[in-house]
Design a protein around this motif. Sequence first.
Motif, PDB file in Angstrom:
ATOM      1  N   LYS A  45       0.919  -1.333  -0.094  1.00 30.85           N
ATOM      2  CA  LYS A  45       0.092   0.137  -0.112  1.00 30.85           C
ATOM      3  C   LYS A  45       0.758   1.282  -0.011  1.00 30.85           C
ATOM      4  O   LYS A  45       0.483   2.276  -0.746  1.00 30.85           O
ATOM      5  N   GLN A  46       1.584   1.046   0.881  1.00 30.75           N
ATOM      6  CA  GLN A  46       2.897   2.377   0.923  1.00 30.75           C
ATOM      7  C   GLN A  46       3.342   2.502  -0.420  1.00 30.75           C
ATOM      8  O   GLN A  46       3.644   3.421  -0.855  1.00 30.75           O
ATOM      9  N   ALA A  98       0.976   3.889  -3.159  1.00 28.19           N
ATOM     10  CA  ALA A  98       0.252   4.959  -2.249  1.00 28.19           C
ATOM     11  C   ALA A  98      -0.345   5.986  -3.345  1.00 28.19           C
ATOM     12  O   ALA A  98      -1.494   6.042  -3.426  1.00 28.19           O
ATOM     13  N   ALA A  99       0.662   6.485  -4.074  1.00 29.36           N
ATOM     14  CA  ALA A  99      -0.049   7.496  -4.986  1.00 29.36           C
ATOM     15  C   ALA A  99      -0.945   7.209  -6.111  1.00 29.36           C
ATOM     16  O   ALA A  99      -1.729   7.579  -6.386  1.00 29.36           O
ATOM     17  N   LEU A 123      -2.776   4.211  -5.982  1.00 31.16           N
ATOM     18  CA  LEU A 123      -3.963   3.853  -5.256  1.00 31.16           C
ATOM     19  C   LEU A 123      -4.879   5.029  -5.020  1.00 31.16           C
ATOM     20  O   LEU A 123      -5.631   4.854  -5.175  1.00 31.16           O
ATOM     21  N   ASP A 124      -4.248   6.104  -4.490  1.00 31.06           N
ATOM     22  CA  ASP A 124      -4.984   7.121  -4.165  1.00 31.06           C
ATOM     23  C   ASP A 124      -5.548   7.990  -5.437  1.00 31.06           C
ATOM     24  O   ASP A 124      -6.887   8.206  -5.342  1.00 31.06           O
ATOM     25  N   GLU A 125      -4.896   7.971  -6.520  1.00 28.17           N
ATOM     26  CA  GLU A 125      -5.341   8.289  -7.895  1.00 28.17           C
ATOM     27  C   GLU A 125      -6.452   7.571  -8.339  1.00 28.17           C
ATOM     28  O   GLU A 125      -7.512   7.800  -8.665  1.00 28.17           O
ATOM     29  N   THR A 133      -8.506   5.707  -6.308  1.00 26.51           N
ATOM     30  CA  THR A 133      -9.751   6.025  -5.505  1.00 26.51           C
ATOM     31  C   THR A 133     -10.218   7.242  -5.980  1.00 26.51           C
ATOM     32  O   THR A 133     -11.662   7.300  -6.057  1.00 26.51           O
ATOM     33  N   ALA A 134      -9.616   8.221  -6.213  1.00 21.93           N
ATOM     34  CA  ALA A 134     -10.204   9.668  -6.528  1.00 21.93           C
ATOM     35  C   ALA A 134     -11.038   9.514  -7.765  1.00 21.93           C
ATOM     36  O   ALA A 134     -12.008  10.360  -8.168  1.00 21.93           O
ATOM     37  N   ASN A 135     -10.537   8.489  -8.635  1.00 26.47           N
ATOM     38  CA  ASN A 135     -11.244   8.594  -9.955  1.00 26.47           C
ATOM     39  C   ASN A 135     -12.434   7.658  -9.940  1.00 26.47           C
ATOM     40  O   ASN A 135     -13.280   7.482 -10.862  1.00 26.47           O
TER      41      ASN A 135
END
Length: 429
Positions: free
Chosen positions: A415-416, A419-420, A422-424, A426-428
């Motif tokens: 996950k670490q 991270a970037a 995975l965040d992207e 989730t945001a989409n």
Amino acid sequence: MAWDFSTDPEFEEKLEWMRTFVREEIYPLETLDLDEATFRRLTDPLREEVKKQGLWAAHLDPELGGQGFGQVKLGLMHEILGSSIFAPTVFGNQAPDSGNAELIAIGATDEQKEQWLWPLLEGKLRSAFSMTEPETAGSDPTLLKTRAVRDGDEWVINGHKWFTSNGSSADFLVLMAITNPDVHPYQGASMIIVPVDTPGVDIVRDVPTMAEPDTEFGRYGNHSEIYYRDVRVPCENLIGNEGDGFVLAQKRLGPGRIHHCMRWLGQSKRAFDMLCERALSRYAFGTTLAEKQTVQNWIADSAAEMQAARLLTLHAAWKMDQEGSSKARVEIAMIKYFGATVLYNVIDRAIQIHGALGYSTDLPLEAMYRHARAARLYDGADEVHRVTVARQILKRYEPHDMPSEHIPTRREAAKQKFAALLDEATANL
Ligand SMILES: Cc1cc2nc3c(=O)[nH]c(=O)nc-3n(C[C@H](O)[C@H](O)[C@H](O)COP(=O)(O)OP(=O)(O)OC[C@H]3O[C@@H](n4cnc5c(N)ncnc54)[C@H](O)[C@@H]3O)c2cc1C
């Protein structure tokens, strides 16, 4: 890409010659009950033929009258020689003389070569290797008790050995003894040549064994119990330097184990041929035995086990040729217990398929089986070689409080790491 499992055609021709020669000229000798002199008379012309073919004492370097073949080629030769107990003698590389010759050759002075090595190679002298003691565990030679003490220009030896193969038919013994008890045994043991007729050498008996329960004293192949009582030999009988005992033993045993394993494959193949022949010939419960699934399993398992043992052994031989004995330590230890077990299993199945006939002395299988049992003991018991393999392999690993494959821990790390991204993602959504 350098993976290549083929034998070069020129050498394959030599191997083919050996196969035919061993089968046609040596197998028939096995059925005769020969005394030493008659055996010699029958086999001398065969030895001449082997010499003419350039295959005599092939384990030795050319300057010692051998061929300098290297371990892979030697291994392939031993696979053929192992099929008959008489074949190594006819080819000049029977144990323990072959190993002892290599040993003496490593550290031999010119005088030692003249006195011991050349006559040994010509078959005029016979030797034995005297290391194991009844009172100490042979598996741990750091416990050896036999002592050699320097007195002027002589060694004075006291000790008790047994299972010295060919001790009672040898002209000299290669003895392993402690020469300096004040240092670690790895530096304090030495090898010394002891002629059997030296006063104080007392060969008390040939030990009856599973393979030879009725021993006839002095017969070639027996295993002798020997007392050394105040035995005096000249200091120049020392092989190599004082304290070299363990180094020399390792040099001797490495190639020896390759040859043993390949000879066992020769024996296994002979038992396997008998197994297959009988499977096709014996009829019971409406089919031949070959059509029973259990028998098919025996054949398939035996073939796979022999192929695995062969590849492991040839790979160990190749590694020895490429990088030397010490680098091939794990591979050599592995083939020793693996090969011995394959031999034992294949012979066992071959006996089983023959029923009572397999158990009888009308077939060679029962004798092969009794000899095969020893393979799991001599040159180091199975368990000792397994320890070597496991220890060396474990050196490649480190202890971890949490298993390094622990999924929750790895998930957190992943996950670490991502991270970037995975965040992207989730945001989409
Ligand atoms: C046919 C034959 C020929 C031989 N020829 C010779 C020869 O020419 N010259 C010579 O010097 N010797 C010879 N030997 C002796 C041979 O080398 C020894 O038998 C062998 O090294 C084992 O030693 P040992 O018999 O003292 O058994 P021990 O060392 O007492 O071992 C007994 C058993 O203990 C177990 N064991 C030992 N160590 C460990 C361990 N670390 N972990 C788990 N289990 C272990 C094994 O199961 C082993 O079989 C021969 C033996 C045989 C059977």
